[in-house]
Design an enzyme around this catalytic site. Structure first.
Site, PDB file in Angstrom:
ATOM      1  N   HIS A  65      -3.391   7.143   3.394  1.00 12.63           N
ATOM      2  CA  HIS A  65      -3.772   5.867   2.786  1.00 12.63           C
ATOM      3  C   HIS A  65      -5.194   5.515   3.245  1.00 12.63           C
ATOM      4  O   HIS A  65      -5.509   5.579   4.426  1.00 12.63           O
ATOM      5  CB  HIS A  65      -2.781   4.791   3.231  1.00 12.63           C
ATOM      6  CG  HIS A  65      -3.169   3.412   2.809  1.00 12.63           C
ATOM      7  ND1 HIS A  65      -3.590   3.124   1.535  1.00 12.63           N
ATOM      8  CD2 HIS A  65      -3.207   2.240   3.499  1.00 12.63           C
ATOM      9  CE1 HIS A  65      -3.874   1.838   1.452  1.00 12.63           C
ATOM     10  NE2 HIS A  65      -3.645   1.286   2.629  1.00 12.63           N
ATOM     11  N   CYS A 123       0.811  -1.220   0.000  1.00 10.39           N
ATOM     12  CA  CYS A 123       0.000   0.000   0.000  1.00 10.39           C
ATOM     13  C   CYS A 123       0.846   1.273   0.000  1.00 10.39           C
ATOM     14  O   CYS A 123       0.330   2.370  -0.218  1.00 10.39           O
ATOM     15  CB  CYS A 123      -0.936   0.013   1.198  1.00 10.39           C
ATOM     16  SG  CYS A 123      -1.991  -1.423   1.285  1.00 10.39           S
ATOM     17  N   ASN A 149     -10.001  -0.279   0.511  1.00  7.76           N
ATOM     18  CA  ASN A 149      -8.538  -0.192   0.438  1.00  7.76           C
ATOM     19  C   ASN A 149      -8.083  -0.711  -0.933  1.00  7.76           C
ATOM     20  O   ASN A 149      -8.223  -1.894  -1.219  1.00  7.76           O
ATOM     21  CB  ASN A 149      -7.945  -1.039   1.571  1.00  7.76           C
ATOM     22  CG  ASN A 149      -6.419  -0.992   1.606  1.00  7.76           C
ATOM     23  OD1 ASN A 149      -5.785  -0.465   0.691  1.00  7.76           O
ATOM     24  ND2 ASN A 149      -5.847  -1.550   2.657  1.00  7.76           N
TER      25      ASN A 149
HETATM   26  C1  LIG Z   1      -9.986  -5.787  10.332  1.00  6.89           C
HETATM   27  C2  LIG Z   1     -10.541  -4.793  11.337  1.00  6.89           C
HETATM   28  C3  LIG Z   1     -11.550  -3.899  10.670  1.00  6.89           C
HETATM   29  C4  LIG Z   1     -11.224  -5.550  12.467  1.00  6.89           C
HETATM   30  O1  LIG Z   1     -11.703  -4.636  13.397  1.00  6.89           O
HETATM   31  P1  LIG Z   1     -11.478  -4.913  14.949  1.00  6.89           P
HETATM   32  O2  LIG Z   1     -12.179  -3.842  15.696  1.00  6.89           O
HETATM   33  O3  LIG Z   1     -10.007  -5.059  15.141  1.00  6.89           O
HETATM   34  O4  LIG Z   1     -12.266  -6.250  15.120  1.00  6.89           O
HETATM   35  P2  LIG Z   1     -11.829  -7.495  16.018  1.00  6.89           P
HETATM   36  O5  LIG Z   1     -10.514  -8.036  15.559  1.00  6.89           O
HETATM   37  O6  LIG Z   1     -11.974  -7.056  17.413  1.00  6.89           O
HETATM   38  O7  LIG Z   1     -12.927  -8.538  15.619  1.00  6.89           O
HETATM   39  C5  LIG Z   1     -14.154  -8.492  16.277  1.00  6.89           C
HETATM   40  C6  LIG Z   1     -15.031  -9.596  15.771  1.00  6.89           C
HETATM   41  O8  LIG Z   1     -15.561  -9.218  14.506  1.00  6.89           O
HETATM   42  C7  LIG Z   1     -15.534 -10.336  13.664  1.00  6.89           C
HETATM   43  N1  LIG Z   1     -15.481  -9.918  12.284  1.00  6.89           N
HETATM   44  C8  LIG Z   1     -14.392  -9.761  11.507  1.00  6.89           C
HETATM   45  N2  LIG Z   1     -14.762  -9.380  10.295  1.00  6.89           N
HETATM   46  C9  LIG Z   1     -16.106  -9.252  10.307  1.00  6.89           C
HETATM   47  C10 LIG Z   1     -17.068  -8.872   9.364  1.00  6.89           C
HETATM   48  N3  LIG Z   1     -16.717  -8.518   8.112  1.00  6.89           N
HETATM   49  N4  LIG Z   1     -18.362  -8.844   9.729  1.00  6.89           N
HETATM   50  C11 LIG Z   1     -18.734  -9.169  10.969  1.00  6.89           C
HETATM   51  N5  LIG Z   1     -17.869  -9.561  11.909  1.00  6.89           N
HETATM   52  C12 LIG Z   1     -16.571  -9.587  11.580  1.00  6.89           C
HETATM   53  C13 LIG Z   1     -14.325 -11.120  14.093  1.00  6.89           C
HETATM   54  O9  LIG Z   1     -14.465 -12.464  13.692  1.00  6.89           O
HETATM   55  C14 LIG Z   1     -14.370 -10.970  15.588  1.00  6.89           C
HETATM   56  O10 LIG Z   1     -15.277 -11.920  16.069  1.00  6.89           O
HETATM   57  P3  LIG Z   1     -14.959 -12.759  17.400  1.00  6.89           P
HETATM   58  O11 LIG Z   1     -14.761 -11.716  18.457  1.00  6.89           O
HETATM   59  O12 LIG Z   1     -16.169 -13.578  17.549  1.00  6.89           O
HETATM   60  O13 LIG Z   1     -13.718 -13.510  17.093  1.00  6.89           O
HETATM   61  C15 LIG Z   1      -9.421  -3.931  11.949  1.00  6.89           C
HETATM   62  O14 LIG Z   1      -8.583  -4.733  12.735  1.00  6.89           O
HETATM   63  C16 LIG Z   1      -8.595  -3.251  10.908  1.00  6.89           C
HETATM   64  O15 LIG Z   1      -9.087  -2.408  10.202  1.00  6.89           O
HETATM   65  N6  LIG Z   1      -7.305  -3.542  10.837  1.00  6.89           N
HETATM   66  C17 LIG Z   1      -6.426  -2.942   9.848  1.00  6.89           C
HETATM   67  C18 LIG Z   1      -6.733  -3.503   8.517  1.00  6.89           C
HETATM   68  C19 LIG Z   1      -6.063  -2.744   7.427  1.00  6.89           C
HETATM   69  O16 LIG Z   1      -6.374  -1.602   7.224  1.00  6.89           O
HETATM   70  N7  LIG Z   1      -5.155  -3.398   6.725  1.00  6.89           N
HETATM   71  C20 LIG Z   1      -4.496  -2.861   5.608  1.00  6.89           C
HETATM   72  C21 LIG Z   1      -3.423  -1.929   6.044  1.00  6.89           C
HETATM   73  S1  LIG Z   1      -2.570  -1.356   4.651  1.00  6.89           S
END
Ligand SMILES: CC(C)(COP(=O)(O)OP(=O)(O)OC[C@H]1O[C@@H](n2cnc3c(N)ncnc32)[C@H](O)[C@@H]1OP(=O)(O)O)[C@@H](O)C(=O)NCCC(=O)NCCS
Length: 344
Positions: free
Chosen positions: A271, A131, A301
């Protein structure tokens, strides 16, 4: 022309501009027609519009057609930028294309784009900084222009991320989209252009965001395909934390070099991975929401294309005018990160 000491410091404008500076003459972008909304995902995986919106800010993303590959998206963005810059294919000396989803491992997607746009004089190669690729590409292009090696450089960020997404993994599939953005770089007399850029990498965190299969460490086999090694994998929580810290640090570094305060920046273009990451970086930088350009809700993204598409959107929407100071901030797999200050 003498650098304007009152406005900012241009770390590259030594010797009263006897060297060359590098400006973005024009930007262009392209996104595929097909829109996949959060409601569409409710039919694919166990998710909801409410979850996706509140955790990521994403409402919809674009998905390329089956027969549309990364070089096609890149070509459209490049032609758009070339038309706006009034640059002909023969004038392009170099094509630098950033992508993690090349049409094929080799030849480079940049070479395929060279052929599609008819830039037969150009040297062309791909770079891979996930990215962060667009800023890495700008920095590479700038070196060639400032050293007088080349006059006109085309930098492209292009991705067909839908080709490496596991469509049954709700943790990742809702986050990404396809698209491309391009910039034409040249020396523009009397302009500061790209004032400074910083780039960083941390290979110790490579496992946080990767596609383990398909390369020399894990060539494609029936077993590797069955194990899903050819899909993007991510530790969302750790990636999130690293992104906020690295983006903030990179932005502070380039502002420091230019002796700029965040209030002097007209438009911050981070980004576009996740609204919550953008909000956290905005808050740490002390920027106002009005300064920060956001389009993650429209495209998700798009990795290397992300800031390039956002920059084009911002320019087309009248958020950036000649002379404005723009701050680009990126973060991606590798880990990689970077920031750049541009006098538009
Ligand atoms: C991926 C992301 C959105 C998850 O958000 P979060 O607040 O960290 O969520 P958590 O990891 O606490 O997950 C919470 C729950 O949601 C669930 N979940 C994940 N994706 C889901 C979706 N699309 N829909 C519903 N539930 C979802 C998970 O399974 C987890 O369930 P569990 O608690 O039963 O295991 C977040 O971590 C994120 O944005 N990370 C960076 C990603 C990114 O930008 N990457 C590229 C960088 S260049």
């Amino acid at each position: 022309m003498k650098p304007s000491p009152k406005k900012f410091n241009n770390p590259r404008a030594r010797h009263n501009f006897q060297g060359r500076t590098c400006s973005i003459l024009a930007v262009g972008s392209y996104v595929p027609e097909r829109i996949l909304s959060n409601a569409d995902f409710e039919q694919l995986v166990d998710t909801s519009d409410e979850w996706i919106t509140s955790r990521t800010g994403i409402k919809e993303r674009r998905i390329a057609a089956k027969n549309e590959c990364t070089s096609d998206l890149a070509t459209q963005a490049a032609l758009c930028a070339m038309a706006r810059a009034k640059v002909t294919p023969e004038q392009i000396d170099l094509i630098v294309l950033a992508t993690i989803t090349p049409d094929m491992p080799f030849p480079s997607t940049a070479c395929l784009v060279q052929e599609k746009i008819g830039a037969h004089r150009a040297a062309a190669f791909d770079i891979q900084a996930a990215c962060s690729g667009f800023i890495f590409g700008l920095e590479i292009g700038q070196q060639f222009i400032m050293s007088r090696t080349y006059d006109t450089v085309l930098v492209i960020g292009a991705e067909k991320l839908s080709s490496i997404i596991n469509w049954s993994d709700r943790n990742t599939c809702v986050l990404f989209g396809d698209g491309a953005g391009a910039a034409i770089l040249r020396h523009r007399p009397q302009a500061h252009g790209l004032l400074t850029a910083c780039m960083g990498s941390d290979g110790s965190q490579a496992g946080l965001l990767c596609m383990p299969g398909g390369g020399s460490s894990c060539p494609p086999t029936h077993e590797s395909l069955a194990a899903g090694m050819h899909f993007l994998r991510m530790d969302g929580k750790e990636t999130f934390k690293n992104a906020v810290t690295a983006m903030h640090t990179a932005a502070v570094e380039v502002l420091r070099r230019c002796e700029l305060d965040i209030t002097q920046i007209k438009c911050v273009i981070p980004h576009q991975a996740n609204r919550r990451i953008i909000d956290a970086v905005t808050e740490r930088l002390g920027a106002t929401p009005e300064q920060v350009f956001i389009n993650v809700h429209k495209y998700g993204n798009t990795s290397a294309a992300s800031v390039a598409i956002a920059l084009d959107d911002a320019v087309q929407n009248g958020r950036i005018h000649r002379g404005d100071l723009v701050l680009l901030i990126v973060f991606g797999a590798g880990l990689t990160w970077g920031a750049a200050v541009i006098e538009w």
